[in-house]
Motif scaffolding. Structure first.
Motif, mmCIF file in Angstrom:
data_model
loop_
_atom_site.group_PDB
_atom_site.id
_atom_site.type_symbol
_atom_site.label_atom_id
_atom_site.label_comp_id
_atom_site.label_asym_id
_atom_site.label_seq_id
_atom_site.Cartn_x
_atom_site.Cartn_y
_atom_site.Cartn_z
ATOM 1 N N UNK A 189 0.846 -1.194 0.000
ATOM 2 C CA UNK A 189 0.000 0.000 0.000
ATOM 3 C C UNK A 189 0.881 1.243 0.000
ATOM 4 N N UNK A 190 0.793 2.017 -1.051
ATOM 5 C CA UNK A 190 1.552 3.259 -1.167
ATOM 6 C C UNK A 190 0.662 4.413 -0.675
ATOM 7 N N UNK A 191 1.016 4.984 0.464
ATOM 8 C CA UNK A 191 0.224 6.049 1.083
ATOM 9 C C UNK A 191 0.900 7.382 0.789
ATOM 10 N N UNK A 192 0.209 8.245 0.068
ATOM 11 C CA UNK A 192 0.740 9.556 -0.284
ATOM 12 C C UNK A 192 -0.269 10.635 0.109
ATOM 13 N N UNK A 193 0.170 11.878 0.111
ATOM 14 C CA UNK A 193 -0.711 13.008 0.380
ATOM 15 C C UNK A 193 -1.158 13.125 1.817
#
Length: 533
Positions: free
Chosen positions: A230-234
């Motif tokens: 899971x790539x969590x950005x922002x």
């Protein structure tokens, strides 16, 4: 990660292992058959499998910043992508008929065991249904028996009861097929009684556990390991309470030791730390957001300052996103086509020779660095932290640092015919130094940077000692960062006696330092500049 996935897949096939399966096409029928009638078993052969598949899921926290519970958006995104990756039908059947794999007893290599209980129940229902239908047909069609109403009632009752059990099972599968896990969670969050629902988190946890069990089943079916990335950005664009909610959601998903989740958290610590400190999740950690991040993150990667070539690449990438400048790319492609150099001409990117030799050299360096860490007679092992999480951070960071160091040394050797003078042991010691004393090391590096080129033979300890009074004057502003450091006396022994890094070495290692938060050094530079006004 994709390259590593392909390499492991090819290595497994070369060892003569069976080819992985896919739950699509004809594999879907096989998966449904195994879901219904067989129980998966984790064998020794499955545990020895090295091939794996990464399932990448991108979660932009800014897209869900408007909802009441940001963590609910994270869980629903996870459920949605898992369902889309494997298909709705296998997941729906698993909810009704599937079971989590159990470990094999002994050295048995059987990965699938027949569900005797399920088969007996199914055959029993079919047999009772056949008997009920037969009795009903006899009561309706055979002359002389039509007048017996009791026989019709018995046949109808038997057929209805057995048939209703089969219909209920089919309806449960149909319900899970039409109503996804994402819709279930959204329905719970949209409820007016959401704030007061007791057991709400247990329901969400149940849906996540079902996904984890399904992934464990698919590991045995596909004959490879599965990891959900899971790539969590922002996240640094959201409100503080929503930031804390995402961290709580990650802790919930990772609470199971066997959870197949990997989180890539792309954030700016200088923004996230104040957000965490404004919420109630810091209780028990002295309101220190840096301590919270150190416990939550197991592999830190703080991106160093950009080099000149990286800046040029980023500018080029930014230009290519502009529609009004796209004609340049089209014009370049037309020019290459006319010149006949579109594939392997002068505009093609040259292959890098000797990449296998470079990789083997990196592996040798990593082994040498780990040997120094593990050697009790080496003084470096005395400076390892007692906290297991910090030890994992150091072990995870050393290979990345050494590969970056060798890469930059190879580029420098190509340009100037010189290579790096830093040894694997010194690079490992630098990683330990950055992990144990991030504040004091950042201060020494900032003072070294402010001094300009200076004397390249000057030791890093003498630079720190010459400006320690200034650091003492700023200890109130840097109090939370100073609390990250270990024993100051060990820091003195480390730099003054055991590892006397020079200014030239420090400048070379700074470019490959990924486990040191560079925002701390930038804050120190700002404080020094303000103190001199």
């Amino acid at each position: 990660m994709r390259e590593e996935m392909s390499r492991r897949e090819a290595a497994e096939l070369q060892r003569g292992r069976r080819k992985p399966r896919s739950p699509h096409g004809w594999g879907l029928l096989e998966a449904l058959w195994l879901l219904a009638f067989y129980e998966p078993v984790v064998t020794e052969g499955h545990l020895r499998r090295k091939n794996l598949e990464f399932i990448f899921i991108r979660f932009s926290a800014w897209e869900f910043a408007g909802c009441d519970k940001l963590w609910a958006g994270l869980v629903t995104t996870l459920c949605h992508h898992i369902r889309r990756h494997f298909g709705a039908l296998p997941l729906s059947v698993f909810h009704v008929l599937g079971s989590r794999p159990r470990f094999a007893s002994g050295f048995s290599q059987r990965e699938w065991v027949l569900k005797k209980g399920a088969c007996l129940r199914l055959w029993g229902l079919l047999l009772v249904l056949a008997v009920g239908v037969t009795i009903l047909l006899v009561a309706l069609l055979v002359p002389g028996v039509k007048e017996h109403r009791a026989l019709k009632v018995v046949g109808s009752a038997v057929a209805s009861l057995s048939g209703s059990s089969l219909v209920l099972g089919a309806l449960s599968i149909l319900k899970n097929f039409l109503v996804s896990e994402k819709k279930k969670i959204e329905r719970l969050t949209d409820s007016d009684r959401f704030a007061g629902q007791l057991g709400f988190m247990s329901k969400v946890r149940g849906e996540v556990e079902a996904l984890v069990d399904f992934l464990a089943f698919m590991e045995v079916f596909e004959r490879r390991r599965l990891r959900v990335v899971l790539e969590i950005t922002g996240l640094d664009l959201c409100y503080p309470e929503k930031v804390a909610g995402v961290f709580n959601a990650m802790a919930t998903l990772l609470s199971d030791a066997n959870a197949p989740f990997i989180f890539l958290l792309a954030v700016d610590p200088s923004v996230i730390v104040p957000c965490l400190e404004q919420t109630g999740c810091m209780k028990g950690l002295a309101d220190n957001g840096y301590l919270y991040l150190n416990r939550a993150v197991t592999l830190p990667f703080s991106i160093p300052e950009m080099g000149s070539r990286s800046r040029l690449r980023s500018v080029e990438a930014a230009i290519q996103t502009r529609e009004d400048l796209m004609y340049r790319i089209i014009a370049d492609n037309v020019a290459k086509t006319r010149c006949g150099c579109g594939g392997g001409g002068a505009g093609a990117r040259p292959a890098v020779p000797g990449w296998k030799e470079a990789d083997s050299e990196a592996v040798a360096w990593i082994h040498e660095a780990f040997r120094c860490l593990h050697d009790a007679s080496d003084v470096l092992s005395r400076y390892l932290p007692e906290n297991g999480a910090n030890v994992r951070r150091i072990v995870n960071t050393i290979p990345i640092t050494l590969r970056l160091l060798l890469h930059r040394a190879g580029v420098a050797a190509t340009a100037t015919a010189t290579a790096t003078a830093v040894s694997p042991r010194a690079a490992a010691a630098w990683v330990v130094l950055a992990d144990r004393w991030p504040c004091r090391l950042s201060w020494a590096l900032q003072c070294l940077e402010d001094a300009g080129r200076g004397d390249p033979g000057e030791s890093l300890w003498s630079v720190f000692q010459g400006h320690v009074g200034e650091l003492s004057a700023l200890r109130q502003a840097l109090g939370k960062v100073l609390s990250l450091d270990g024993d100051p006396e060990l820091f003195r022994l480390f730099l003054a006696r055991d590892f006397p890094f020079g200014a030239a070495e420090a400048r070379e290692l700074l470019g490959v330092t990924v486990n040191l938060d560079h925002s701390i050094r930038h804050q120190m530079g700002l404080l020094r500049a303000m103190a001199r006004l």
